[in-house]
Structure formats: structure tokens, C-alpha cells
Enzyme design. Structure first.
Site, mmCIF file in Angstrom:
data_model
loop_
_atom_site.group_PDB
_atom_site.id
_atom_site.type_symbol
_atom_site.label_atom_id
_atom_site.label_comp_id
_atom_site.label_asym_id
_atom_site.label_seq_id
_atom_site.Cartn_x
_atom_site.Cartn_y
_atom_site.Cartn_z
ATOM 1 N N ASP A 105 0.862 -1.182 0.000
ATOM 2 C CA ASP A 105 0.000 0.000 0.000
ATOM 3 C C ASP A 105 0.900 1.234 0.000
ATOM 4 O O ASP A 105 2.115 1.134 0.119
ATOM 5 C CB ASP A 105 -0.986 -0.025 1.168
ATOM 6 C CG ASP A 105 -0.282 0.024 2.505
ATOM 7 O OD1 ASP A 105 0.962 0.112 2.527
ATOM 8 O OD2 ASP A 105 -0.971 -0.014 3.533
ATOM 9 N N ASP A 149 -8.341 -7.289 0.706
ATOM 10 C CA ASP A 149 -7.284 -7.534 1.690
ATOM 11 C C ASP A 149 -7.777 -7.051 3.037
ATOM 12 O O ASP A 149 -8.536 -6.070 3.118
ATOM 13 C CB ASP A 149 -5.997 -6.781 1.328
ATOM 14 C CG ASP A 149 -6.075 -5.320 1.712
ATOM 15 O OD1 ASP A 149 -6.710 -4.550 0.966
ATOM 16 O OD2 ASP A 149 -5.543 -4.946 2.783
#
Ligand SMILES: [Zn+2]
Length: 369
Positions: free
Chosen positions: A80, A267
Site C-alpha cells: 500500500d 485484503d
């Protein structure tokens, strides 16, 4: 269905869609190793730039040959941008940092270092870690924030996305790799609960051009309910052939719901965190998913820490083929929990991850019908 639509070809292998990725926040899915993950059928993991840049630190990760080498995980990794965690830290208390057009500055409690995340820096870090999917730095908001805040976030997110794309292309051209070996770059669509802003953000990001998109901002309301309306609307703004990541969605029922809206990647730390807290997922049917509207009926919870679990000599689930269910009873798990043995954490985590993989397999079967 066309194979290329259901599989992403990434530098470290293929990722079949839809896919659930556990969070390996600090370079590890807590309590399990790479071989455990492979045996569960996990094809990719998410690792967090915000945490990794602090520990073990970017220079260490690079010296260790990147995240794949460091963690002994040869399969795809999504990193991320670090934006969401930095934002959460600052939202919790403004003394931890600040956000302006340049980027994000933060200093976590107890740390003597100040960290800077700019769009360029975030892309540089993710590429130096060896990510298969790089995510643009975005300006996060809370869904309850007022219109002006959301508007500002969309403006900044679009500006940052342009800078991320520019930096990504600059660095990849330097590497002189053929484009098919490049990692993918995903933009993040912000706009809170406002349809108009989500549309504005999606259109601008589509214009810049990305390989896929994330739904930005926390996906749940203050009661923990999925923001179904705005998540559905945002998916409709992006052509179906472009992949979308429902960032942070991991509740089994919400994964089913979002997959049916057309989201491809999920996720969350929830399944592994639930496992550590003894909340285990159990399918209530052998192989199907419930009709829309009755999603909760697809599975139930089993609490291995409950006193009556000591009398249960069967597996957690008769529909599960994981290491735990094929070798051990709920009673034994309960015993391991009571004596505080680390094996409990490993077995419970393996079971919940295998459940998520089986859930995804059921979704894939449904989409191929
Ligand atoms: Zn199991």
C-alpha cells in the site's frame, strides 16, 4: 470467461481473480510462514509501506534484496502507499503529523524519527521493495467528513495520482525493462459518501490512466456496516475490464457482496486477527454461496476459547481440508488456547486463511457459471 480477465500477470507470478490477500503488515502474516500460506492456497499478500519504512527500515529492506527475498515469499506482493495508516495516525491525534499538498509528515508516538511521505517517495519506496502492484498515495478522509473536506481530498488525490504516475514511469523507464515486466500501478478513488465527488475523482484518474483502482476511504460506516451504496456506485464508474481493489474489505459476507458488485481484490487483517482471538470461520453449506440478501447464512463462527469447546472432538469444520481440520480437534485447540501455546495461533490462523481461500474458490465458481 476470458482467462486474461480473470488472471493478473505480475512480475512474481499470476494472481487469479477474485483474490483475497492477507495483510502481512510488517513483512509477515502473524504466526504463519510462507509455506503455511502456500499450503492454504494464498497466492499473494499485502505489505504496508507505512510500517515497513519504520521497521526494519527502507535501507535494510533494500539491502536484504527487497520484500520477496526478505520474507521468503516468491509470489506477488501488493504494497500500500502508506497514506491510509499515516492519515489514521494523524486523525487519532494531530500532534503525530500533518498533511499538505506536498505530502504527509508523521512521527509515531515513541519514535525519535520524523517520516516524510510524498507521492514520489511512496512510489520510490514501493518499487525499491519490489512490489508487484504499487498503489498511489492518496489523501484519505472519513466517510462522515463534510463536503468541503472530501472535495479537498479529491483535488489532492488527483494531483498526487498525477505525480505518482509520473514518478512511476520515470523510474521504470530508467530500469529499461520491457513493459510486460513492469509492476502494475493502481490509483485510489476518493470522495467519501458523495456520488458527485467519487465521479469526479474516477473520471480524472481514468484520464491519467492506471492499471487498476482502489476504493479509497474506510469501507464501513460507524456501525461497522458496509457502505453498499457508494461502493456499488464507485465500481460502476470504472469499466469492468479494469480491476478494482476493495481496500480493507475482509469480512467474509462483505467479500461476497463486493465480489458480486465487480470488485476483484480484497485484503484485510480481519481473518487472521479473528483467528488470534479464537473466532473461527465455519461454512454452513458444503460448496455453495447463499443467494444475495442472505449472505450471513453462508457461514458461522466457532469460538474455540468457549468452555464447551473442550467437549468437541470433531474438527472446526467438516467442509475444511486445512492442516488444523485434517489433524486436530476443537477440544485440542481449546487446550492449546488455555495453556497459551503458540501452536494455537498458527493453527487458528491457517484455518481462517484456508476458509477465505475456499470462499474465493466458491466465488470464482459462481462467476464462471
Ligand atoms: Zn480448517
Amino acid at each position: 470467461m476470458n482467462e486474461s480477465k480473470t488472471t493478473l500477470h505480475l512480475p512474481h507470478g499470476q494472481l487469479r481473480l477474485p483474490a483475497f490477500l492477507p495483510d502481512a503488515t510488517l513483512g509477515v502474516v502473524r504466526n504463519v510462514d510462507s509455506v503455511d500460506l502456500e499450503q492454504c492456497g494464498i497466492e499473494a499478500v499485502v505489505m504496508n509501506t507505512f510500517h515497513l519504512m519504520q521497521r526494519p527500515g527502507s535501507s535494510t529492506i533494500t539491502a536484504l534484496g527487497g520484500l520477496h527475498n526478505m520474507a521468503g515469499w516468491p509470489h506477488p506482493i501488493i504494497t500500500d502507499s502508506g497514506g491510509f495508516q499515516a492519515y489514521s495516525l494523524i486523525r487519532q491525534n494531530a500532534k503525530f503529523g500533518s498533511i499538505n499538498d506536498k505530502g504527509i509528515t508523521f512521527q509515531p508516538e515513541g519514535s525519535d524519527r520524523k517520516f516524510h511521505l510524498t507521492p514520489e517517495k511512496s512510489v520510490q519506496l514501493q518499487l525499491s521493495y519490489g512490489a508487484d502492484i504499487v498503489i498511489c498515495l492518496d489523501d484519505c478522509t472519513h466517510v462522515d467528513d463534510p463536503f468541503e473536506t472530501q472535495q479537498e481530498s479529491v483535488r489532492r488525490t488527483i494531483e498526487w495520482a498525477k505525480r505518482c504516475k509520473h514518478e512511476f514511469q520515470r523510474l521504470m523507464q530508467q530500469k529499461r525493462l520491457p513493459q510486460e515486466q513492469w509492476p502494475l500501478l493502481f490509483g485510489v478513488i476518493q470522495g467519501g459518501g458523495y456520488h458527485k465527488l467519487r465521479k469526479q475523482c474516477a473520471e480524472a484518474l481514468l484520464e491519467i490512466g492506471f492499471d487498476g483502482f482502489g476504493f479509497g476511504g474506510w469501507p464501513l460506516d460507524s456501525k461497522g456496516q458496509l457502505l453498499t451504496d457508494i461502493i456499488t456506485y464507485t465500481r460502476e464508474l470504472v469499466p469492468l475490464e479494469l480491476r478494482m481493489h476493495a481496500l480493507g474489505v475482509g469480512h467474509p459476507a462483505y467479500v461476497v457482496e463486493c465480489a458480486r458488485m465487480g470488485y476483484d481484490i480484497f485484503d484485510s487483517a480481519m481473518p487472521t486477527r479473528d483467528a488470534r482471538h479464537s473466532r473461527l470461520y465455519v461454512f454452513t453449506t458444503p460448496d455453495s454461496l447463499p443467494a444475495p440478501g442472505s449472505i450471513e447464512k453462508c457461514f458461522s463462527y466457532l469460538y474455540a476459547n468457549n468452555d464447551n469447546a473442550i467437549k468437541n472432538d470433531g474438527p472446526i469444520s467438516r467442509y475444511c481440508d486445512c492442516l488444523c481440520c485434517s489433524h486436530y480437534s476443537v477440544a485440542y485447540l481449546h487446550h492449546l488456547f488455555k495453556i497459551n501455546d503458540g501452536l494455537f495461533l498458527r493453527l487458528a490462523t491457517i484455518h481462517n486463511l484456508r476458509f477465505m481461500v475456499q470462499l474465493i474458490e466458491r466465488l470464482r465458481a459462481e462467476q464462471n457459471e
